[in-house]
Design an enzyme around this catalytic site. Sequence first.
Site, PDB file in Angstrom:
ATOM      1  CG  HIS A 157      -2.087  -1.079   1.693  1.00  0.00           C
ATOM      2  ND1 HIS A 157      -2.389  -1.932   0.484  1.00  0.00           N
ATOM      3  CD2 HIS A 157      -2.269  -1.860   2.176  1.00  0.00           C
ATOM      4  CE1 HIS A 157      -3.613  -2.856   0.997  1.00  0.00           C
ATOM      5  NE2 HIS A 157      -2.623  -2.991   1.650  1.00  0.00           N
ATOM      6  CB  THR A 158       0.198   4.759  -0.743  1.00  0.00           C
ATOM      7  OG1 THR A 158       0.081   4.414  -1.981  1.00  0.00           O
ATOM      8  CG2 THR A 158       1.080   5.988  -0.714  1.00  0.00           C
ATOM      9  CB  SER A 159       4.052   3.789   3.374  1.00  0.00           C
ATOM     10  OG  SER A 159       5.621   3.629   2.102  1.00  0.00           O
ATOM     11  CD1 TRP A 198      -1.648   7.143   1.694  1.00  0.00           C
ATOM     12  CD2 TRP A 198      -0.565   8.507   3.005  1.00  0.00           C
ATOM     13  NE1 TRP A 198      -1.124   6.375   2.610  1.00  0.00           N
ATOM     14  CE2 TRP A 198      -0.725   7.284   3.246  1.00  0.00           C
ATOM     15  CE3 TRP A 198      -0.302   9.253   3.906  1.00  0.00           C
ATOM     16  CZ2 TRP A 198       0.466   6.603   4.252  1.00  0.00           C
ATOM     17  CZ3 TRP A 198       0.655   8.889   4.691  1.00  0.00           C
ATOM     18  CH2 TRP A 198       1.398   7.598   5.387  1.00  0.00           C
TER      19      TRP A 198
END
Length: 260
Positions: free
Chosen positions: A32-34, A139
Amino acid sequence: MNHLPQAWGRPRDDVYGPYNSSYLQSNGPKAHTSSPIVTGTSVLAVKFKDGVAIAADNLASYGSLARFTDVKRLRTFNRKTVVGFGGDVSDMQYLDRLLLSLDIDENYGSSGHDLNARNVHNYLAKVMYKRRSDMNPLWNQILVAGLDSEDQPFLSSVDLLGTTFSSPTLATGFGAHLAQPLLRKLADDESAVKSVTREQAVTAIKECMKVLFYRDARSLDKYSIAVISKEGVELKENEQLEGQSWAFAEMIKGYGTQTV
């Protein structure tokens, strides 16, 4: 020779052998996007007695590079709501598609009721909290501005954890540090909102956008501004900052020993 579109751009099988697509298959863990890469900075909003004013610049930064200078981060939803997005641009586009789908469903529905700003905010809060609970957050920090079911000004925020709160003035990103003190001079509580006119709110927003352009390295002098009132949504997407003065820069000195 294979002339089908899926074979365009590939080497010929009869000359080079069949195409090996095994490298495209990954057996690793789901990722996943971190850390967002392309991001938008501050979104500002303030209530006035008849509605809400909201603004965001048109810049999307690729890391520290001012890469995309025509990214609109304000989205209208029917005639009562504007959603402002700060943070990751790809997640903003995903949420924009969700809102478009929701808008289409509502327009083709038979209930006869329109979603107001409070409804849209509740929907986005549930989406953000669900994604956070899946350990795959979107985000973004989002401001929802508009009118509620009683046509009263509504302004609220939701972040990537699904945390929500409301205030007469709200800002995301650097705006929370640089613009909020200026906006609170105009309307520091709900009782003060009743004395704020549309012109005062728009002037304050424009002044804050100018301050952010001076101080925030991820901002731009082109911005979008929307005013939501009972008459509907007035959105301007290519406004330019006016009356800039960099005279204060002469007074700024760096750290360490100074020689004049």
